[in-house]
Enzyme design. Structure first.
Site, PDB file in Angstrom:
ATOM      1  N   LYS A 118     129.482  38.777  69.396  1.00  0.00           N
ATOM      2  CA  LYS A 118     129.920  37.739  71.109  1.00  0.00           C
ATOM      3  C   LYS A 118     128.020  37.933  71.382  1.00  0.00           C
ATOM      4  CE  LYS A 118     132.453  35.554  73.413  1.00  0.00           C
ATOM      5  NZ  LYS A 118     133.436  35.589  72.894  1.00  0.00           N
TER       6      LYS A 118
HETATM    7  N1  GLU Z   1     134.195  31.271  72.045  1.00  0.00           N
HETATM    8  C1  GLU Z   1     135.345  31.755  70.963  1.00  0.00           C
HETATM    9  C2  GLU Z   1     136.108  33.235  71.326  1.00  0.00           C
HETATM   10  O1  GLU Z   1     136.206  33.324  72.390  1.00  0.00           O
HETATM   11  C3  GLU Z   1     134.966  31.126  70.128  1.00  0.00           C
HETATM   12  C4  GLU Z   1     134.326  31.913  69.274  1.00  0.00           C
HETATM   13  C5  GLU Z   1     133.493  30.896  67.851  1.00  0.00           C
HETATM   14  O2  GLU Z   1     134.383  29.762  67.894  1.00  0.00           O
HETATM   15  O3  GLU Z   1     133.108  31.497  67.195  1.00  0.00           O
HETATM   16  O4  GLU Z   1     136.755  32.883  70.686  1.00  0.00           O
END
Ligand code: GLU
Length: 428
Positions: A118
């Protein structure tokens, strides 16, 4: 004799941020795991690597200002890191570590071949012009470029980031590489190797898991009352899908406040109103209620689709929903989980309910690698199948072992991660 290693600062008990909540969830699942995996559980408590970067940009008025950015690889045992990038004034390293940890588990729950990562920047993007936002995104991408890559770590949109931000990230990374690397991010515009269906994928996954839970519990979606916190990409799409299926979306809350209509809000009209007015308040055919009253509205479905820890010991007692479907990451604290379980409220956990986004990100990544693009119907059908299968496996384990859905999801997800970890063994 070995000295006891000092705990990293982020493991301190005084730190009650999202990372601490994630750790509590790991503590709860550890005794439920197969004994053979226990030597590896510490892996889940320690992010693999965390990067803090300075992101200086020149504002439109010529002044230079600095923001703090982060990228965390929580775990890469099952594949490259994968997870979004969040722009928010309250982003902290603790939050990004927790979000990366939840990505590790989420990706394993839906069995896509990714680890968890993240990123984020501590910035209020509403204060920046489009040009400043582009500068911020490009400098941040350049600063984290050693961490990312299509087979290393693949960022995606999260709160306050979108397809345009992904296009800037893809371009910046590609310029550094001297070639176009579409697979370095997902959630891109369809014209640049993005996937059909990605925009609505998280909301669709929320709706599919809600529908599966409703089936098991004998709740009809037609006519059901739904309340939604957060009216961004996830909240809006899931509200729209509930409404299309005949449910009544009776209340929506966002940073501007809460709007209510007992007969059901017009979700599309509300979306247009918000785009034009930057607030939900004053939208036609609804009344304003207090943010506190929102939580105690009687309903069949409550969809938290905003920030962490919104359902906590202060409001869990008042919640009058039958089923909570977690569109957000980490919206329910462990204390609230215990209260909700006691009160018989079913919680479809984040690591399952909002995994539709990363599932279609996986489809996008595969399509980019093969340069062969699928139809929207194919994508939605595959998404629905993966979400429904993951839901059913978790439901079955929860029934058999008499545990909440979150515990069952964590057992399935953590076991997959730790089995991969154990089989790979220790280097060197
Ligand atoms: N931000 C989204 C989540 O929290 C998607 C992450 C992604 O597609 O890599 O799952």
């Amino acid at each position: 004799m070995l000295n006891t290693p000092q705990l990293p600062s982020y493991l301190s008990k005084e730190n009650i941020g999202p990372w601490h909540i994630y750790l509590q969830q790991v503590e709860q699942v550890a005794p439920l795991l197969d004994k053979s995996l226990l030597p590896w559980v510490d892996t889940l408590r320690r992010p693999k690597r965390s990067l803090i970067v300075d992101v200086p940009i020149r504002l439109d008025n010529g002044q230079i200002t600095h923001f703090e950015g982060y990228r965390v690889h929580h775990n890469t045992s099952r594949g490259p890191g994968k997870g979004g990038v969040r722009y928010h004034q309250d982003v902290t390293l603790s939050e990004v570590m927790a979000l990366a940890g939840w990505m590790t588990i989420k990706n394993a729950v839906v069995n896509v071949p990714f680890g968890g990562a993240k990123g984020g920047i501590r910035v209020d993007p509403r204060q920046l012009s489009l040009a400043e936002l582009e500068g911020l995104t490009r400098r941040y991408t350049s600063e984290i470029s050693s961490m990312i890559g299509p087979d290393k770590d693949i960022p995606a949109p999260d709160m306050n980031t979108n397809a345009q931000v992904m296009a800037w990230m893809m371009d910046t990374y590609s310029m550094g590489e001297g070639r176009t690397v579409t697979g370095v991010v997902t959630g891109k515009p369809v014209s640049l190797g993005g996937s059909l269906g990605r925009q609505d994928a998280t909301g669709r996954g929320v709706f599919v898991t809600a529908r599966e839970a409703a089936r098991k519990l004998g709740v009809s979606i037609d006519g059901a009352r739904v309340i939604v916190q957060g009216f961004g990409n996830v909240g809006e799409a899931s509200a729209r899908m509930f409404a299309q299926a005949g449910a009544r979306v009776v209340a929506v809350q966002d940073v501007s406040g809460t709007v209510y209509n007992g007969a059901g809000l017009d979700v599309l009209a509300l979306k247009r109103y918000l785009a034009d007015n930057k607030t939900l308040l004053g939208a036609p055919d609804c009344e304003t209620i207090t943010n506190d009253d929102f939580w105690s509205l009687p309903c069949e479905f409550l969809v938290p689709a905003a920030l962490e820890s919104q359902i906590n010991r202060f409001n869990a007692e008042h919640i009058a929903a039958r089923i909570i479907v977690e569109g957000a990451n980490g919206p329910t604290t462990p204390e609230a989980d215990a209260i909700l379980a006691e009160r018989g409220i079913v919680v479809v956990p984040d690591v399952l309910a909002n995994a539709g986004g990363v599932t279609v990100s996986y489809f996008e990544w595969v399509q980019d690698f093969s340069s062969f693009f699928w139809t929207e119907d194919e994508i939605n059908a595959r998404l629905e199948r993966i979400m429904a299968e993951a839901f059913n496996a978790i439901w079955q384990m929860a029934e058999e072992r008499k545990m909440p859905l979150r515990s069952a999801a964590f057992v399935i997800g953590c076991s997959r991660v730790l089995e991969a970890r154990a089989t790979r063994g220790l280097y060197p």
